[in-house]
Design an enzyme around this catalytic site. Structure first.
Site, PDB file in Angstrom:
ATOM      1  N   ASP A   1       0.865  -1.179   0.000  1.00 16.44           N
ATOM      2  CA  ASP A   1       0.000   0.000   0.000  1.00 16.44           C
ATOM      3  C   ASP A   1       0.903   1.232   0.000  1.00 16.44           C
ATOM      4  O   ASP A   1       2.119   1.131   0.192  1.00 16.44           O
ATOM      5  CB  ASP A   1      -0.965  -0.040   1.199  1.00 16.44           C
ATOM      6  CG  ASP A   1      -2.212   0.824   0.955  1.00 16.44           C
ATOM      7  OD1 ASP A   1      -2.242   1.593  -0.027  1.00 16.44           O
ATOM      8  OD2 ASP A   1      -3.154   0.735   1.768  1.00 16.44           O
ATOM      9  N   ALA A  42     -11.720   3.071   0.893  1.00 19.37           N
ATOM     10  CA  ALA A  42     -12.398   3.871   1.921  1.00 19.37           C
ATOM     11  C   ALA A  42     -13.693   3.248   2.427  1.00 19.37           C
ATOM     12  O   ALA A  42     -14.649   3.949   2.745  1.00 19.37           O
ATOM     13  CB  ALA A  42     -12.647   5.294   1.413  1.00 19.37           C
ATOM     14  N   CYS A  62     -14.837 -23.368  18.184  1.00 23.86           N
ATOM     15  CA  CYS A  62     -14.036 -23.468  16.964  1.00 23.86           C
ATOM     16  C   CYS A  62     -13.178 -24.712  17.058  1.00 23.86           C
ATOM     17  O   CYS A  62     -12.825 -25.143  18.158  1.00 23.86           O
ATOM     18  CB  CYS A  62     -13.162 -22.218  16.851  1.00 23.86           C
ATOM     19  SG  CYS A  62     -11.925 -22.290  15.560  1.00 23.86           S
ATOM     20  N   CYS A 118     -10.196 -25.078  15.284  1.00 19.26           N
ATOM     21  CA  CYS A 118      -8.842 -24.842  14.771  1.00 19.26           C
ATOM     22  C   CYS A 118      -7.824 -25.378  15.777  1.00 19.26           C
ATOM     23  O   CYS A 118      -8.169 -25.684  16.922  1.00 19.26           O
ATOM     24  CB  CYS A 118      -8.633 -23.356  14.487  1.00 19.26           C
ATOM     25  SG  CYS A 118      -8.145 -22.364  15.915  1.00 19.26           S
ATOM     26  N   CYS A 138      -7.853 -23.553  19.164  1.00 16.46           N
ATOM     27  CA  CYS A 138      -9.036 -23.762  20.003  1.00 16.46           C
ATOM     28  C   CYS A 138      -9.189 -25.207  20.437  1.00 16.46           C
ATOM     29  O   CYS A 138      -9.815 -25.486  21.461  1.00 16.46           O
ATOM     30  CB  CYS A 138     -10.282 -23.284  19.269  1.00 16.46           C
ATOM     31  SG  CYS A 138     -10.190 -21.530  18.877  1.00 16.46           S
TER      32      CYS A 138
HETATM   33  N1  GUN Z   1      -6.613   0.674   2.936  1.00 18.53           N
HETATM   34  C1  GUN Z   1      -7.893   0.714   3.336  1.00 18.53           C
HETATM   35  N2  GUN Z   1      -8.613   1.573   2.571  1.00 18.53           N
HETATM   36  C2  GUN Z   1      -7.769   2.092   1.673  1.00 18.53           C
HETATM   37  C3  GUN Z   1      -7.932   3.032   0.597  1.00 18.53           C
HETATM   38  O1  GUN Z   1      -9.006   3.563   0.346  1.00 18.53           O
HETATM   39  N3  GUN Z   1      -6.809   3.310  -0.138  1.00 18.53           N
HETATM   40  C4  GUN Z   1      -5.602   2.734   0.129  1.00 18.53           C
HETATM   41  N4  GUN Z   1      -4.558   3.052  -0.654  1.00 18.53           N
HETATM   42  N5  GUN Z   1      -5.423   1.860   1.121  1.00 18.53           N
HETATM   43  C5  GUN Z   1      -6.498   1.546   1.883  1.00 18.53           C
HETATM   44 ZN    ZN Z   2     -10.079 -21.387  16.660  1.00 22.22          ZN
END
Ligand code: GUN
Ligand code: ZN
Length: 496
Positions: free
Chosen positions: A93, A196, A279, A281, A284
Site C-alpha cells: 500500500d 475507503a 471453533c 482450529c 481452540c
Molecule cells: N486501505 C484501506 N482503505 C484504503 C484506501 O481507500 N486506499 C488505500 N490506498 N489503502 C487503503
Molecule cells: Zn479457533
C-alpha cells in the site's frame, strides 16, 4: 481483456479466478485474503503464514517502510521478500491510509511507486485519496479527481512487470463510484481496489458497503479483479464475494488479537467473555479460554491471531466451495442471520438481484437450498420469469401433492414453495432441483402464490386450480380470484 486475471467459475456475481502475479511468479487463486503485515510488528512470522495458513499473497505498507530509516535501508538492500521472510507475492500500500488519518504525507505517487518497485513489490499502489463516507458531493467529486490524477501518474511510471492497483473512490455516492470504476478500468492498471470502506465496516454499515461496491462494479468491466480494501472479517466475506469482490486484506486478525478479541463468522467476541471456544482450529482444540487468558500478552496475542486467521481462511474455503456448488447466496443468508447488520447487507444485495443475475449461470450442476423465509432470491424470480414462456392448456391443475389418479384437467403441474408452478418435465431442472424445507413457512408459500398469480396473469385464457397443503391465508391472498382453490389437508390428500 485483463491479461492477468482469469475467471474459472461463477455463482451470481461471485467468481473463482486466478490472478497471475508475474513479478512473484505466482498464480493466486481468488477469492483471496491478504493478511496485513506490519513490518515493525510481526504478530505472526510471514514464513508461517505461508507454511501453516497457505498464504500466497500478503500486503504490507510501503509508506511505513519508506518513513522508517532502518527498515527502508534494509528493504532497499535485501528486498521486501527477504526483509519479511516471505517468498509468495507481496502487495504494498502507498500511504493513502496515513493521508486519510493525518491529512498529509510527504511522497508523490511517482516517488512511492518507484520506491515500491525498488524494494521488490509485486503489486503496488498509487496515492489515492480515501474520501470518507457521507462527505458532501463536491468534496467527494474533487477528491475523486485527485485520485484519477494519481492513477494517470501511476500509469506513466515504468513499473516493469510489477502489477499496479487502480483504487476506486467516490465516498458514499454510488454514481461517483461508478464513474470512478469506469475511469479506473479505462487505464491499463491491473487490480481494482474499492477504497475507503473501512469506516463503513467499522460502523457495521454493510448495506452501504454493498451499494458502494455495486456502484464500482457497474463502472468496472466484468473481467477486472476487484479488491475490497481493508475488508477481511470472516462475517462479511461471503457477502462481499457475492457482490463480486475477489481480493480482501485483513489487519483485523492481528489488531483484534491485540485487544483480546476473537473472530467468528457471526461477529467478534471478547476472550474475557468466553467460557468455551466455539471453533475446531488447532489453537481452540488445544486451549481453553482460561488457559489463553493466563498466557503472557505476546503469546496470547499470537494464539488469538492464529485462531483469527484460521476462522478467516476456513470461511474463505467455505465461500469458494459454495461458489463451486452454486450455493453462495445460501451461505450469505446464513451469515446474514448471524448478525443484524449483515441482514441489512443481504437485503441490499438482493435489491441488486438483476445485476447479480447477469452473470449467474442459468443451469447449475448441483442443488442449492433455500430457507423459506428469505427475501425473494434470484432463482425464484427467474423461475417466475419463465412462466410466461411456457405453454399452458385451458384447464390446469397446480398441486402441491401427487397428481390425482383420475381427473379431467388437461394437465397437472406441481408447485413447491417458494417456487411457483412448473410442469413435471421441468422437475429435474435447475432451480427446481433445490432442496426446500418439508414445511414451508408463510413467506415461501407467499412466493409460490405469487408464482401462481404470475401464471394466471400471463396465460389469461387458462382456468387454473391450485391444490395447496394448508397454506396460510396471508399467502393465499396473493392468488387472484380467478384461480380456484382446493385445500389438500381438508381433502385428506396432503403429503404427496
Ligand atoms: N486501505 C484501506 N482503505 C484504503 C484506501 O481507500 N486506499 C488505500 N490506498 N489503502 C487503503
Ligand atoms: Zn479457533
Amino acid at each position: 481483456m485483463r491479461e492477468h486475471f482469469e475467471i474459472r467459475a461463477h455463482d451470481g456475481a461471485a467468481r473463482i479466478g486466478s490472478l497471475t502475479v508475474p513479478r512473484a511468479g505466482v498464480d493466486v487463486e481468488t477469492p483471496a485474503l491478504l493478511p496485513v503485515v506490519n513490518p515493525n510488528v510481526l504478530t505472526i512470522d510471514p514464513s508461517r503464514l505461508r507454511s501453516t495458513f497457505g498464504v500466497d499473497v500478503l500486503i504490507t505498507n510501503s509508506y511505513i517502510i519508506h518513513s522508517t530509516d532502518r527498515v527502508r535501508e534494509r528493504a532497499l538492500e535485501e528486498g521486501l521478500h527477504d526483509l519479511l521472510g516471505f517468498d509468495g507475492a507481496i502487495m504494498t500500500d502507498s500511504g493513502s491510509f496515513q493521508l486519510a488519518e493525518y491529512g498529509d504525507i510527504d511522497v508523490t505517487t511517482a516517488e512511492i511507486l518507484e520506491f515500491q518497485h525498488a524494494i521488490g513489490s509485486d503489486i503496488a499502489t498509487p496515492v489515492d485519496v480515501p474520501t470518507p463516507p457521507d462527505v458532501d458531493r463536491e468534496r467527494a467529486a474533487a477528491e475523486l479527481e485527485t485520485t484519477e490524477t494519481a492513477l494517470a501518474d501511476a500509469a506513466a511510471v515504468d513499473t516493469g512487470d510489477m502489477l499496479v492497483n487502480a483504487p476506486v473512490q467516490g465516498s458514499t455516492y454510488p454514481d461517483l463510484r461508478e464513474r470512478a470504476g469506469r475511469h479506473a478500468a479505462s487505464t491499463d492498471l491491473d487490480v481494482f481496489p474499492v477504497g475507503a470502506v473501512v469506516p463503513l465496516m467499522n460502523g457495521y454499515r454493510y448495506a452501504d458497503v454493498v451499494e458502494v461496491v455495486m456502484g464500482a462494479k457497474r463502472g468496472l468491466d466484468p473481467d477486472c479483479p476487484v479488491h475490497l480494501f481493508g475488508a477481511g472479517h470472516p462475517m462479511m466475506l461471503a457477502l462481499a464475494v457475492a457482490c463480486g469482490c475477489d481480493l480482501f486484506d485483513s489487519a483485523a486478525y492481528a489488531l483484534m488479537a491485540r485487544d483480546g478479541r476473537y473472530l467468528t463468522v457471526s461477529g467478534t467476541e471478547h476472550l474475557e467473555d468466553l467460557e468455551y471456544l466455539p471453533c475446531s482450529c488447532p489453537v481452540c482444540s488445544q486451549h481453553a479460554p482460561a488457559d489463553l487468558r493466563s498466557r503472557g500478552d505476546t503469546e496470547r496475542e499470537r494464539l488469538l491471531a492464529e485462531h483469527n486467521l484460521h476462522v478467516t481462511f476456513a470461511e474463505l474455503r467455505r465461500v469458494k466451495q459454495a461458489i463451486r456448488s452454486g450455493n453462495l447466496l445460501g451461505l450469505v443468508e446464513r451469515r446474514a442471520r448471524g448478525h443484524p447488520a449483515m441482514w441489512d447487507g443481504y437485503r441490499a444485495l438482493l435489491d441488486h438481484r438483476g445485476e447479480l443475475e447477469r452473470t449467474d449461470p442459468v443451469s447449475k450442476g448441483t442443488f442449492f437450498s433455500v430457507s423459506a423465509d428469505s427475501p425473494s432470491r434470484p432463482e425464484v424470480e427467474r423461475h417466475h420469469d419463465r412462466l410466461g414462456r411456457l405453454t399452458v392448456p385451458d384447464r390446469l391443475l397446480v398441486t402441491e401433492s401427487k397428481p390425482p389418479s383420475d381427473h379431467d384437467y388437461d394437465a397437472v403441474w406441481r408447485i413447491r414453495p417458494p417456487f411457483g408452478p412448473y410442469p413435471p418435465a421441468l422437475s429435474e431442472t435447475y432451480p427446481l432441483t433445490a432442496e426446500v424445507p418439508e414445511r414451508p413457512d408463510v413467506a415461501a408459500e407467499r412466493a409460490a402464490a405469487e408464482g401462481v398469480a404470475r401464471l394466471a396473469r400471463e396465460h389469461a385464457h387458462a382456468s387454473v386450480t391450485l391444490a395447496h397443503d394448508d397454506w396460510d391465508p396471508a399467502a393465499l391472498s396473493a392468488v387472484p380470484e380467478a384461480v380456484e382453490l382446493e385445500d389438500l389437508s381438508r381433502l385428506g390428500r396432503s403429503n404427496g
